[in-house]
Design a protein around this motif. Structure first.
Motif, short mmCIF file in Angstrom:
data_model
loop_
_atom_site.label_atom_id
_atom_site.label_comp_id
_atom_site.label_asym_id
_atom_site.label_seq_id
_atom_site.Cartn_x
_atom_site.Cartn_y
_atom_site.Cartn_z
N ILE A 9 0.83 -1.21 0.00
CA ILE A 9 0.00 0.00 0.00
C ILE A 9 0.86 1.26 0.00
N LEU A 64 0.64 3.88 -2.98
CA LEU A 64 0.22 5.26 -2.74
C LEU A 64 1.13 6.24 -3.46
N TYR A 76 -7.07 -2.07 1.93
CA TYR A 76 -7.14 -0.70 2.45
C TYR A 76 -7.91 -0.65 3.76
N ARG A 77 -8.96 -1.43 3.86
CA ARG A 77 -9.73 -1.45 5.11
C ARG A 77 -8.88 -1.96 6.27
N TYR A 129 -5.67 -1.76 6.39
CA TYR A 129 -4.64 -0.74 6.57
C TYR A 129 -5.13 0.36 7.50
N ILE A 169 -14.68 3.10 2.66
CA ILE A 169 -14.03 2.67 1.43
C ILE A 169 -15.01 1.78 0.67
N VAL A 204 -9.72 5.32 -3.85
CA VAL A 204 -9.36 4.44 -2.74
C VAL A 204 -7.88 4.57 -2.43
N ARG A 205 -7.07 4.81 -3.44
CA ARG A 205 -5.63 5.02 -3.24
C ARG A 205 -5.39 6.46 -2.78
N TYR A 217 -4.29 7.99 3.62
CA TYR A 217 -5.21 8.08 4.75
C TYR A 217 -4.55 8.70 5.98
#
Length: 347
Positions: free
Chosen positions: A15, A19, A72-73, A75, A281, A314-315, A318
């Motif tokens: 990730i 990113l 992602y979730r 993460y 997300i 989504v990318r 965060y």
């Protein structure tokens, strides 16, 4: 199934790399830049296992991996590092909030702009349902012989001021008396209650009837246009700079969502929710774009005035976005918005 510490490290490395580059990540990339202690073969095996588990995807047979929505979730729930804002980013926040802001519209506009400017994504800010705002003070300030500005102060802040015309030649004392009398009649009532004024109307003396009726009209107009006044979006066009939206169909779906309140409002969540930070997300579905929305409460002196957030692919970074929202929240909490009547400027 619980993930091993090694698998979690590899997900975080994928990730973090994705990113920065928006390019599929290979085992060689991970070893060289993130996990030099692991062999390429070990990383490759873990990547295959994580793909089978649904955390990674391989766009092409010979390509590296990219994170899925599930990755992602995980993460944001567990693996995301804490990040401090850079001095240049702090300067942007100070540029917008190192000044006196009391009107709700100005707070929303400044908040959405600073979020977009720092994140290079779409910034959004919205006030909670205005009908529940409690009136604290009403100031009527004379500007000509027959004209005055009405400033309505609520626990959410100052509603945009409006003018009122008073027929006949009236003294300065009239405006002072009207301010005091109308404040006494309306103070402590919600905007919704005032817009249905039967319980209050018996308190109003005839000489203040024009002012009373004008304030009712101002509040009704504000409520009838609440969707437009209550939500500010800035930087929607910045999303087109993201690689994800080089695809025309994806760009169109995202812009349609931003332009449609019917789609955008549900995506942002419940304006009345007291939940603090939320990270939503969402995979692509039913014509809606794959996107992420991060929102946080806006509070001024203990009063929840609304929410602010970021809309983007989504990318997104965060960790940076969470820090931006946290710092902006602290800046807004120091503004005079929502202060008690004695601090709202009655002079």
């Amino acid at each position: 199934m619980a993930l091993s510490e090694r698998k979690e490290k590899i997900i975080r490395a994928v990730i973090d790399s994705y990113l920065d580059s928006c390019e599929p990540v290979s085992s060689a990339d991970i070893k060289a830049n993130y996990l030099p202690a692991f062999s390429t073969a070990t990383i490759r095996n873990e990547l295959s296992a994580l793909e089978e588990m649904g955390y990674l995807d391989q766009p092409h047979t010979s390509a590296g991996r990219v994170p899925t929505v599930d990755a992602y979730r995980l993460y944001v729930d567990k693996l995301m590092p804490k990040r401090e804002l850079l001095p240049s980013e702090l300067d942007i926040v100070k540029k917008y909030f190192d000044k006196k802001i009391t009107e709700i519209d100005d707070v929303l506009r400044s908040t959405a702009k600073v979020i977009s400017e720092i994140t290079h994504l779409a910034g959004v800010a919205y006030v909670r349902d205005i009908s529940g705002a409690i009136v604290r003070n009403i100031k009527i300030v004379r500007i000509t012989d027959n004209m005055a500005i009405v400033i309505i102060v609520t626990d959410l802040g100052v509603l945009k001021d409006a003018t009122v015309t008073i027929s006949g030649d009236v003294s300065d004392e009239y405006f002072d008396s009207a301010s005091g009398f109308i404040t006494g009649a309306f103070s402590g009532h919600s905007v919704g209650e005032i817009c249905d004024p039967e319980p209050i109307i018996s308190k109003v003396r005839d000489e203040f009837r024009v002012v009373f009726d004008t304030i009712i009209d101002i509040l009704k107009g504000y409520m009838s246009d609440s969707d437009k006044k209550g939500l500010v979006l800035e930087g929607g066009s910045k999303l087109l700079e993201q690689p994800e939206y080089s695809n025309v169909a994806k760009a169109k779906a995202m812009l349609e969502m931003l332009e449609s309140k019917e789609k955008l409002a549900p995506a942002l969540g419940n304006k009345e929710s007291d939940v603090g930070l939320t990270i939503n997300i969402s995979p692509e579905s039913d014509g809606d774009p794959e996107c992420a929305i991060v929102t946080a409460n806006l509070t001024a002196h203990g009063v929840n005035i609304g929410k602010a957030g970021v809309i983007g692919p989504v990318r997104m970074d965060y960790s940076k976005i969470v820090s931006v929202l946290d710092y902006i929240g602290k800046a807004i909490d120091e503004l005079p918005v929502g202060k008690s009547e004695k601090n709202t400027g009655n002079n």
